[in-house]
Design a protein around this motif. Structure first.
Motif, short mmCIF file in Angstrom:
data_model
loop_
_atom_site.label_atom_id
_atom_site.label_comp_id
_atom_site.label_asym_id
_atom_site.label_seq_id
_atom_site.Cartn_x
_atom_site.Cartn_y
_atom_site.Cartn_z
N GLU A 67 0.83 -1.21 0.00
CA GLU A 67 0.00 0.00 0.00
C GLU A 67 0.86 1.26 0.00
O GLU A 67 0.51 2.25 -0.62
CB GLU A 67 -0.95 0.01 1.21
CG GLU A 67 -1.94 -1.14 1.23
CD GLU A 67 -2.93 -1.09 0.06
OE1 GLU A 67 -3.22 0.03 -0.42
OE2 GLU A 67 -3.39 -2.16 -0.37
N SER A 95 -4.25 8.16 1.66
CA SER A 95 -4.59 6.81 1.17
C SER A 95 -4.14 5.76 2.19
O SER A 95 -4.82 4.75 2.38
CB SER A 95 -4.02 6.58 -0.23
OG SER A 95 -2.80 5.94 -0.17
N THR A 135 -6.40 2.75 4.36
CA THR A 135 -6.04 1.33 4.47
C THR A 135 -5.93 0.91 5.93
O THR A 135 -6.38 -0.17 6.32
CB THR A 135 -4.68 1.07 3.79
OG1 THR A 135 -4.72 1.61 2.49
CG2 THR A 135 -4.35 -0.41 3.71
#
Ligand SMILES: [Fe+2]
Ligand SMILES: [Fe+2]
Length: 303
Positions: free
Chosen positions: A136, A287, A291
């Motif tokens: 990620e 972002s 997650t």
């Protein structure tokens, strides 16, 4: 947390003794097969995907882990998922493939760690969480990520497992000290044993001829700026490790607290975004925060 409160009288060990103990530490067959599987996957990714349900069905341990995962991640479903096909539909092929890689590794790891009193389940969650987050972190800066990144994250702390197997008394004493007085784990390991988990893990992986990416990830995950090869992946592992620790998801074995600011000031960011502006950092941060919100459920389902 370790239950032992009394200190154990242990002295640091010399390089020769470390290497001879390391030679006795069993190999982890799953790491070798992951390496082969990864090479194969790059070539036949499509074909593998088509046969995925069939492959999973042959492995009862993977099947039960998969169904547990899908039912815990999608716990809101009216009817629990009982079939592999349905699980593949919900989780997606990428996550299934990662689960297929992680299952034998964790089972191998578990065989090595029975003798030490330590919160191993939380530690497996740390390893898997770092594997997921490494990818990620890489995608948060719009870089390409593949399964090799995931594996680099998964094995970064393998040195702790090797330490628990080869030097159980030192391992227990290191964690007793960590509970009593939380400070930098690498320093404590060097004082108590004479080597830290990063170097021990790298020596172990080298001994078993595992890919250089795994070896470098283990050796430099706390100092990616020192890595001459794969600096980007190792920087992503460093950041993933710090993020999970700051969120207190799983347990890395390091009792020292990590702040969110420390994660975003990590040396790895200079490697990943060398001449970036504040805005790029903010996008990556947003972002990753998303997650991290889903991570606890995912980890509960996996381990
Ligand atoms: Fe570490
Ligand atoms: Fe870690």
């Amino acid at each position: 947390m370790p239950q032992t409160t009394k200190s154990i009288a242990v002295a640091p060990v010399g390089r020769k003794e470390i290497l001879s103990q390391l030679a006795r530490c069993p190999s982890l067959p799953s790491l070798g097969s992951i390496n082969k599987a990864l090479q194969g996957l790059l070539i036949v990714e499509q074909r593998y995907t088509a046969h995925i349900a069939e492959i999973i069905r042959r492995d009862p341990s993977l099947t039960s882990r998969l169904l547990r995962l899908v039912n815990s991640v999608y716990y809101g479903l009216n009817t629990p998922v009982n079939s592999i096909e349905e699980a593949v539909f919900y989780l997606g092929v990428r996550q299934i493939r990662q689960l297929a890689m992680v299952t034998p590794v964790i089972e191998d790891f578990q065989r090595l760690t029975r003798q030490c009193d330590f919160p191993w389940r939380e530690f497996w969650q740390h390893c898997i969480g770092v594997a997921i987050l490494t990818r990620e972190v890489t995608t948060s800066i719009n870089a390409q990520s593949d399964d090799a990144d995931y594996v680099a994250g998964l094995v970064h702390d393998v040195g702790k497992i090797v330490m628990a197997w080869t030097f159980p008394d030192h391992f227990t004493e290191i964690h007793r000290q960590g509970v009593a007085n939380p400070r930098n784990l690498v320093e404590v390991e060097n004082e108590v044993l004479g080597i830290d988990h990063a170097e021990l893990g790298a020596l172990y992986l080298e001994r078993h001829h595992l890919p250089e990416l795994m070896v470098h990830s283990a050796r430099y995950h706390h100092q990616p700026e020192r890595a001459a090869q794969f600096p980007q992946t190792i920087a992503a592992v460093q950041i993933a490790d710090l993020l999970l620790r700051s969120e207190k998801m799983g347990f890395s074995g390091d009792h020292r607290e990590v702040t969110r600011d420390e994660c975003f000031a990590a040396s790895g960011w200079k490697i990943l975004l060398p001449d970036s502006h504040e805005s790029e950092h903010n996008i990556a941060r947003a972002s990753l925060t998303r997650t991290l919100e889903q991570m606890p459920q995912l980890l509960e389902g996996l381990v």
